[in-house]
Motif scaffolding. Structure first.
Motif, mmCIF file in Angstrom:
data_model
loop_
_atom_site.group_PDB
_atom_site.id
_atom_site.type_symbol
_atom_site.label_atom_id
_atom_site.label_comp_id
_atom_site.label_asym_id
_atom_site.label_seq_id
_atom_site.Cartn_x
_atom_site.Cartn_y
_atom_site.Cartn_z
ATOM 1 N N LYS A 111 0.860 -1.173 0.000
ATOM 2 C CA LYS A 111 0.000 0.000 0.000
ATOM 3 C C LYS A 111 0.901 1.229 0.000
ATOM 4 N N VAL A 112 0.541 2.231 -0.788
ATOM 5 C CA VAL A 112 1.252 3.506 -0.789
ATOM 6 C C VAL A 112 0.187 4.592 -0.690
ATOM 7 N N ILE A 113 0.233 5.364 0.394
ATOM 8 C CA ILE A 113 -0.737 6.439 0.603
ATOM 9 C C ILE A 113 0.037 7.737 0.805
ATOM 10 N N ARG A 114 -0.280 8.733 0.017
ATOM 11 C CA ARG A 114 0.339 10.060 0.157
ATOM 12 C C ARG A 114 -0.591 10.950 0.976
ATOM 13 N N PHE A 115 -0.009 11.941 1.613
ATOM 14 C CA PHE A 115 -0.823 12.846 2.428
ATOM 15 C C PHE A 115 -1.909 13.507 1.590
ATOM 16 N N LYS A 116 -1.634 13.834 0.324
ATOM 17 C CA LYS A 116 -2.645 14.469 -0.526
ATOM 18 C C LYS A 116 -3.854 13.559 -0.754
ATOM 19 N N ASP A 117 -3.649 12.232 -0.634
ATOM 20 C CA ASP A 117 -4.758 11.291 -0.804
ATOM 21 C C ASP A 117 -5.785 11.418 0.316
ATOM 22 N N LEU A 118 -5.377 11.988 1.436
ATOM 23 C CA LEU A 118 -6.263 12.127 2.592
ATOM 24 C C LEU A 118 -6.706 13.559 2.837
ATOM 25 N N SER A 119 -6.268 14.465 1.984
ATOM 26 C CA SER A 119 -6.578 15.878 2.167
ATOM 27 C C SER A 119 -8.082 16.117 2.072
ATOM 28 N N SER A 120 -8.577 16.895 3.023
ATOM 29 C CA SER A 120 -10.003 17.251 3.044
ATOM 30 C C SER A 120 -10.142 18.556 3.820
ATOM 31 N N ALA A 121 -11.346 19.046 3.920
ATOM 32 C CA ALA A 121 -11.593 20.268 4.694
ATOM 33 C C ALA A 121 -11.220 20.054 6.160
#
Length: 144
Positions: A31-41
């Motif tokens: 699994k590779v998750i970048r911080f931008k993948d979780l960005s939200s308000a």
């Protein structure tokens, strides 16, 4: 207990380090998750942290996963010169121990060259080029 998996923090170079580790151990990232993948308000991510890794996993052997992330800048830097816990790799042969030791120690600092130990194993210790400390060991009494 099924497994204990080491988790390493980096200052923005986790992907580079894990590409290097993958070149030694082989395998595919789970699994590779970048911080931008979780960005939200609710969880805004700064532009300078967007491409950093929040999670990366590399299976090693049958039940182990080497895991890592980059520390976002707002949390401060990880001291890469501190004495972190060592990652202990138990191999199934001297040849595998040599391959892993020689691969991972490239560009790093060898603390104890790989060879026969006083306690009857074949072992070595080093800090890799990313500051992570490793012990690689083959025990012929267990595997031989």
């Amino acid at each position: 207990m099924r497994a204990i998996n080491p988790w390493i923090n980096f200052n923005g170079n986790a992907e580079e380090a894990f590409t290097f580790y993958q070149s030694v151990f082989g395998g595919e990232f789970t699994k590779v998750i970048r911080f931008k993948d979780l960005s939200s308000a609710e969880f805004p991510v700064a532009d300078n942290d967007a491409n950093k890794l929040m999670y990366i996993g590399l299976p090693i052997g049958n039940n182990n996963v080497l895991i890592s992330n980059d520390v976002p800048e707002f949390m401060g830097r990880v001291n890469e010169s501190e004495n972190r816990s060592k990652i202990y790799v138990v191999t199934e042969s001297r040849e595998e121990a040599d391959k892993i030791f020689n691969g991972l120690s490239t560009g790093g600092d060898v603390e104890g060259p790989i060879g026969d130990s006083p306690w009857g194993t074949y072992a070595g210790m080093f800090r890799d080029k990313y500051g992570i400390e490793w012990i690689v060991e083959f025990d012929p009494g267990v595997n031989g």
